[in-house]
Design an enzyme around this catalytic site. Sequence first.
Site, short mmCIF file in Angstrom:
data_model
loop_
_atom_site.label_atom_id
_atom_site.label_comp_id
_atom_site.label_asym_id
_atom_site.label_seq_id
_atom_site.Cartn_x
_atom_site.Cartn_y
_atom_site.Cartn_z
N GLY A 12 6.33 3.58 -30.09
CA GLY A 12 5.76 4.70 -30.84
C GLY A 12 6.85 5.57 -31.44
NE ARG A 16 1.21 12.80 -30.68
CZ ARG A 16 0.31 12.17 -29.92
NH1 ARG A 16 -0.72 12.84 -29.43
NH2 ARG A 16 0.45 10.89 -29.64
CD GLU A 151 -7.51 6.94 -27.71
OE1 GLU A 151 -6.55 7.73 -27.77
OE2 GLU A 151 -7.84 6.37 -26.66
NE ARG A 437 63.43 36.25 -13.24
CZ ARG A 437 62.92 36.24 -12.03
NH1 ARG A 437 61.73 35.76 -11.82
NH2 ARG A 437 63.61 36.73 -11.01
C1 UD1 Z 1 -2.86 6.83 -25.39
C2 UD1 Z 1 -4.25 6.20 -25.21
C3 UD1 Z 1 -5.17 7.28 -24.64
C4 UD1 Z 1 -4.61 7.80 -23.34
C5 UD1 Z 1 -3.18 8.31 -23.52
C6 UD1 Z 1 -2.57 8.62 -22.17
C7 UD1 Z 1 -4.62 4.50 -26.97
C8 UD1 Z 1 -5.26 4.22 -28.26
N1 UD1 Z 1 -4.75 5.75 -26.49
O1 UD1 Z 1 -2.96 7.86 -26.36
O2 UD1 Z 1 -6.47 6.71 -24.42
O3 UD1 Z 1 -5.43 8.85 -22.84
O4 UD1 Z 1 -2.37 7.29 -24.15
O5 UD1 Z 1 -1.30 9.16 -22.26
O6 UD1 Z 1 -4.03 3.61 -26.39
N2 UD1 Z 1 3.05 2.82 -28.78
C9 UD1 Z 1 3.64 1.68 -29.28
N3 UD1 Z 1 3.28 1.22 -30.51
C10 UD1 Z 1 2.33 1.83 -31.27
C11 UD1 Z 1 1.71 3.01 -30.74
C12 UD1 Z 1 2.09 3.46 -29.50
O7 UD1 Z 1 4.50 1.09 -28.63
O8 UD1 Z 1 2.05 1.34 -32.35
C13 UD1 Z 1 3.45 3.32 -27.45
C14 UD1 Z 1 4.06 4.71 -27.51
O9 UD1 Z 1 5.46 4.62 -27.64
C15 UD1 Z 1 3.65 5.31 -26.18
C16 UD1 Z 1 2.36 4.58 -25.82
O10 UD1 Z 1 2.31 3.44 -26.64
O11 UD1 Z 1 4.61 5.06 -25.17
C17 UD1 Z 1 1.13 5.45 -26.06
O12 UD1 Z 1 1.09 5.82 -27.44
P1 UD1 Z 1 0.69 7.26 -27.92
O13 UD1 Z 1 0.71 7.28 -29.39
O14 UD1 Z 1 1.48 8.27 -27.20
O15 UD1 Z 1 -0.83 7.30 -27.45
P2 UD1 Z 1 -1.68 8.56 -27.03
O16 UD1 Z 1 -2.14 9.26 -28.26
O17 UD1 Z 1 -0.97 9.36 -26.04
CA CA Z 2 1.10 9.42 -25.27
#
Ligand code: UD1
Ligand code: CA
Length: 461
Positions: A12, A16, A151, A437
Amino acid sequence: MNALTVIILGAGEGKRMRSRQPKILHQLCGRPLLGYPLRVARAFADRIVLVVGPNADAVRAEAGDDVHFVEQGERLGTGHAVLQAKPECGPGSILVLPGDVPLLSAETLERLIGHHIASGAAATVLTAVVDRPAGYGRVLRQGGRLKRIVEDRDATDDEKKVTEINTSVYCFDAARLWPALAQVRADNDQGEYYLTDAVSLLARAGGRVEAIPVSDPLEAMGVNDRRQLAAVAAIQRERILDRLMLEGVTILDPATTYVDDTVTIGPDTVLHPHVIVQGASSIGGDCIIGAGCHLTDMRLGDRVRLKPYCVLTSSIVEEDAELGPFCHLRPLAHIGPGARVGNFVEVKKSRLGRGTKAPHLSYIGDATVGDRVNIGAGTITCNYDGVAKHETIIGTGVFVGTNSTLVAPLTIGDGAYVAGGSTITHDVPPGALALGRAQQVVKEGWAEKRAKRRREATQKD
Ligand code: UD1
Ligand code: CA
């Protein structure tokens, strides 16, 4: 035999966080966020697969050699991320860990995996019941069983009231995960492939999906922005201090004490308020760490006493030494047993022998100082000539008088004396006295003569 592959999601962007740095490399109590899931994964996994984004060399370097990497070229969601890991995964069970939920304990994961195996479920979701579920996926149940995960941004107002959230930690049966993931569509508010939809699909298809709440919901806290990073750090910090206190360390004011997860401290050591201990630091037993001391990558032996406000970095202090107040150890200082480094003394890349004292106002750089040496107040090693650094070697039992300027390269032999106020530019043999000195000149009765001259001058005016 049920092999376990752990997939850690770390691709990810962490939008944020508003950072140039990948989110999972942000520090939490001395480790990058990624270090936490990696540590628990190593406790169970037969194989660890880390999903990384493009240009993630720094992430790869942090992860270590035992980790298999897959690159998610485009961030199309958590479901898409897991799918990228498929070629690296074995059969058996798959534990998915988000890279941004650092407080998960090994006990919790053990319980999750145990429950998953025992129940023969297609998927087991770790959930948490929390006071403020906003931002998390909600776990919707029907007749007690998980029906769907929705979500936050896709949830109705009623669904938003649900306080059981998805922690993003799951155990899957590999054989049933991959077909479900292949069916996931990106028909949601973000246009992403959600891993949560694979869980919902398995449930809808009548597969057994378990959802078990974590006993301590704090473990489920995720880090999406810097406010959450601070909130999670506060909890982790409290845990570290609790552990240390249970191990016999006295912490006078836990509210103002900051100790990294990577630090070890021996029993009966006392930390005064406003102490910060960071990095790969180890502190022995029976030490006193005075108020406001800041230690980074330090090694302290037993019974070391730090008076308040010492700043110490990447150095060694041996047992029974006493430092401060207000002393500064820069990298590669090595303070011998029972030595004393006092106020406004800076030491860099230098060794001070057993029982050696530099009590006040000195700079000691690139020096090797023997045992039982006295470094007088205001002594400076002139280690830099504007081009290169040079060494000063001071033998055993040397007495360096106050305000001495020691111009390196320089060797002062064992037992030698340097007279106070000297500028020493040539080597001093053992046992010698060096004076460098200007000779003092005394003019007897000078003040009286001066006064007389002045009186005569005013009479003339
Ligand atoms: C996610 C969950 C949510 C949960 C929350 C808990 C989904 C759709 N949602 O939301 O239900 O309550 O975590 O913390 O799964 N990542 C990738 N590739 C991507 C997107 C994300 O590797 O394309 C990784 C991010 O780096 C992160 C993790 O997946 O470590 C979670 O992604 P993030 O975007 O933070 O999801 P949340 O919105 O927190
Ligand atoms: Ca997260």
